[in-house]
Design an enzyme around this catalytic site. Structure first.
Site, short mmCIF file in Angstrom:
data_model
loop_
_atom_site.label_atom_id
_atom_site.label_comp_id
_atom_site.label_asym_id
_atom_site.label_seq_id
_atom_site.Cartn_x
_atom_site.Cartn_y
_atom_site.Cartn_z
N PHE A 111 0.78 -1.28 -0.09
CA PHE A 111 -0.02 -0.19 0.09
C PHE A 111 1.15 1.11 0.08
CE2 PHE A 111 -2.87 3.24 1.75
CZ PHE A 111 -3.68 3.25 1.15
N ASP A 125 1.46 -4.31 9.23
CA ASP A 125 0.40 -3.47 8.91
C ASP A 125 -0.93 -4.42 8.86
OD1 ASP A 125 -1.67 -1.95 7.78
OD2 ASP A 125 -0.56 -0.76 6.60
N TYR A 185 -11.34 1.82 10.65
CA TYR A 185 -12.48 2.08 9.60
C TYR A 185 -12.94 1.03 8.92
CZ TYR A 185 -8.69 4.18 6.83
OH TYR A 185 -7.48 4.31 6.03
N LYS A 186 -11.89 0.13 8.84
CA LYS A 186 -12.37 -1.01 7.66
C LYS A 186 -13.25 -2.17 8.37
CE LYS A 186 -7.87 -0.08 5.42
NZ LYS A 186 -8.40 0.14 3.81
N ARG A 194 -12.21 -5.32 -6.38
CA ARG A 194 -11.89 -6.11 -5.11
C ARG A 194 -13.30 -5.98 -4.45
NH1 ARG A 194 -8.15 -2.41 -1.21
NH2 ARG A 194 -9.84 -0.99 -1.27
C1 LIG Z 1 -2.52 -1.52 3.95
C2 LIG Z 1 -3.15 -0.21 4.38
N1 LIG Z 1 -2.31 0.67 5.29
C3 LIG Z 1 -2.62 1.94 5.69
C4 LIG Z 1 -3.70 2.32 5.22
C5 LIG Z 1 -4.08 3.87 5.29
O1 LIG Z 1 -3.88 4.29 6.48
P1 LIG Z 1 -4.26 5.65 7.17
O2 LIG Z 1 -5.35 6.32 5.92
O3 LIG Z 1 -5.19 5.26 8.31
O4 LIG Z 1 -3.15 6.45 7.47
C6 LIG Z 1 -4.57 1.63 4.20
C7 LIG Z 1 -5.82 2.56 3.52
O5 LIG Z 1 -6.71 1.75 2.77
C8 LIG Z 1 -4.24 0.33 3.79
O6 LIG Z 1 -5.01 -0.19 3.06
#
Ligand SMILES: Cc1ncc(COP(=O)(O)O)c(C=O)c1O
Length: 410
Positions: free
Chosen positions: A128, A197, A222-223, A369
Site C-alpha cells: 500500500f 500492517d 475504519y475497515k 476488489r
Molecule cells: C494497508 C494499508 N495501510 C494503511 C492504510 C491507510 O492508513 P491511514 O489512512 O489510516 O493512514 C490503508 C488504507 O487503505 C491500507 O490499505
C-alpha cells in the site's frame, strides 16, 4: 470444475450460520449488497445512539468535566485493550491513536533506533502506498536504503543488513496473506525488527501477535472494525519493547504526566508513550460502540464464514464470468477476507455493479476488489452479487459511457 452453489444451498448455509444474528446489529441500506467492508466498514446500529449521547450528554452537558467523569482521557487505552483481544495482544500492548500512516512512522522509527548496524529496510513491492512512502521517509532519516522485493523473495532477502521488515499482512490489491509466524521468525533470526500492517486483517482474520512474537503492528479502525470514516487507528508494541519506549512524535499526551506541563519531555511508561495529542473523542466513541459487535466473536469462526462467502463468489464467477482473472490465492489459508479479479475494464464494471446496488471497489490499474465482512453478509447476498456481476459481464453492460467517469475517490 467445483460444484456450483444453488439458491437452496446458500439459504441452507445462512440457516446454519453461527454468526447469522450479527447482521441485525448493523444498519444496512435496503437494496444494497455491500462488498466493500475492506475499505469502509458498515454502520453498527449502536454507533448512532452512542454518538447522540456523547454529543448531547457528555459534551453538551458535561463540557470539559467529561474528560474525568467519562474518563475520555483513557479512552485510547480502553479501545486498545478491546482491539488487543482481536489481534492476539495482551491488555496494555495496544493503544488507539492517530492514523495508520502516523503510527507506522512512529513504530518504524522505534524499530530502527534499536538497530545499530544495518543498511536496509525490507518491504514488499507493490505494498500500500502509505507504507511505501512512510518507510522511504523514515529510512532516509536513518540513512538507510529501502529494498522492495516480491513476496516470494522476502525470506531470501532477510540478510543481516536488514534493520526492519515492514509488511502488510493481507495485500490490499490481491488479498494474499503472508505467513506471519514464519516471516516474523525468519526476520528476527536475521536480526531485523518486524512491523506488521494489519489494515486488512484486524476484524477479518484471526491474528496472534504475541504468539508469533511480533515486534510492532499498526492497523485501521475504519475497515473491518467498522469505526466509521476516518476512524482512528491502533498501534501495537510488544511488551518486551516497552522499557525505555520513546518515539519521535513527542506530543504532550505521550508524556508521563501531561498535566504537570513540564518543560521537558519524558515518555509515559508502556504503550501510552505512543500517544501524541488530544484524542478525537467523537470518533473514538464511534469506534468503541462499533467494537461491541465483536464482543463474543471467535475470529476463527469469522474467518471460516468469510472463506465460505469467498468460495461462493469464486466458484460462481468462474462459471458465470470466466473472463475475470482471479488474482487472490484460491487457498483460504493464503488469503484474507477479500477476493480480487483483474479485468481491463474493471473500473467500468465496478461502476455498473454499484449502479445495480452491489458495492465493491476498483484499484488501479485493472483490479476489482470485493470484501467479505462475515458479520453482516449473508451467503445469499454473495450469491446474488455473483448473479448481478455475471449478467453485467455476459451482457457487456459495463460498456457504457456512464461508467467511464472517474470520481476523486475510487
Ligand atoms: C494497508 C494499508 N495501510 C494503511 C492504510 C491507510 O492508513 P491511514 O489512512 O489510516 O493512514 C490503508 C488504507 O487503505 C491500507 O490499505
Amino acid at each position: 470444475m467445483p460444484r456450483r452453489y444453488t439458491l437452496p444451498d446458500v439459504e441452507a448455509l445462512d440457516r446454519a450460520d453461527p454468526l447469522r444474528g450479527k447482521r441485525d446489529l448493523f444498519a444496512l441500506p435496503a437494496g444494497v449488497i455491500y462488498l466493500d467492508g475492506n475499505s469502509l466498514g458498515a454502520l453498527p446500529r449502536s454507533v448512532k445512539d452512542r454518538i447522540d449521547s456523547v454529543v448531547s450528554t457528555q459534551w453538551g452537558e458535561g463540557l470539559i468535566r467529561s474528560w474525568n467523569t467519562y474518563d475520555w482521557i483513557d479512552l485510547p487505552a480502553r479501545l486498545g485493550d478491546r482491539i488487543a483481544r482481536l489481534i492476539g495482544a495482551k491488555p496494555g500492548e495496544v493503544v488507539v491513536t492517530d492514523s495508520t500512516s502516523v503510527n507506522l512512522y512512529k513504530v518504524l522509527s522505534v524499530a530502527l533506533s534499536h538497530r545499530r548496524y544495518c543498511k536496509t529496510v525490507l518491504t514488499e513491492k507493490g505494498d500500500f502506498p502509505t507504507d511505501a512512502y512512510i518507510t522511504a521517509s523514515v529510512a532516509r532519516q536513518f540513512g538507510l536504503e529501502v529494498k522492495a522485493v516480491d513476496a516470494a523473495d522476502i525470506p531470501a532477502a532477510l540478510t543481516g543488513e536488514v534493520g526492519a521488515l515492514v509488511l502488510t499482512e493481507v495485500n490490499y490489491r490481491t488479498g494474499a496473506r503472508h505467513d506471519m509466524a514464519s516471516l516474523t521468525r525468519r526476520a528476527q533470526d536475521a536480526g531485523a525488527m518486524v512491523i506488521w500492517d494489519l489494515a486488512h486483517s484486524a476484524g477479518a482474520v484471526p491474528i496472534d501477535l504475541d504468539a508469533v512474537g511480533a515486534d510492532f503492528a499498526v492497523g485501521c479502525g475504519y475497515k473491518y472494525l467498522n469505526g466509521g470514516p476516518g476512524a482512528p487507528a491502533f498501534v501495537y508494541v510488544a511488551a518486551r519493547h516497552h522499557e525505555g519506549l520513546r518515539q519521535p512524535l513527542s506530543g504532550w499526551l505521550g508524556h508521563i504526566a501531561p498535566f504537570s506541563f513540564a518543560d521537558d519531555y519524558q515518555p509515559a511508561p508502556g504503550i501510552d508513550a505512543m500517544r501524541v495529542g488530544t484524542p478525537p473523542i467523537l470518533s473514538m466513541s464511534a469506534l468503541d460502540a462499533a467494537l461491541d459487535v465483536f464482543d463474543d466473536v471467535d475470529m476463527t469462526e469469522a474467518k471460516a464464514k468469510a472463506d465460505r462467502l469467498a468460495d461462493i463468489f469464486i466458484t460462481e464467477l468462474a462459471a458465470l464470468a470466466p473472463e475475470l482473472e482471479l488474482i487472490t490465492p484460491a487457498d483460504p489459508a493464503r488469503r484474507g477476507s477479500q477476493v480480487s479479479f483483474r479485468f481491463p475494464e474493471a473500473h467500468a464494471v465496478v461502476q455498473a455493479l454499484i449502479a445495480r446496488g452491489v458495492i465493491g471497489d476498483f484499484r488501479e490499474p485493472d483490479i476489482m476488489r470485493f470484501g467479505f465482512a462475515p458479520l453482516y453478509l449473508r451467503h445469499l447476498d454473495v450469491w446474488k452479487a455473483t448473479v448481478v456481476l455475471g449478467r453485467i459481464m455476459q451482457s457487456r453492460a459495463w460498456d457504457d459511457e456512464a461508467y467511464r467517469a472517474r470520481a476523486k475517490v475510487v
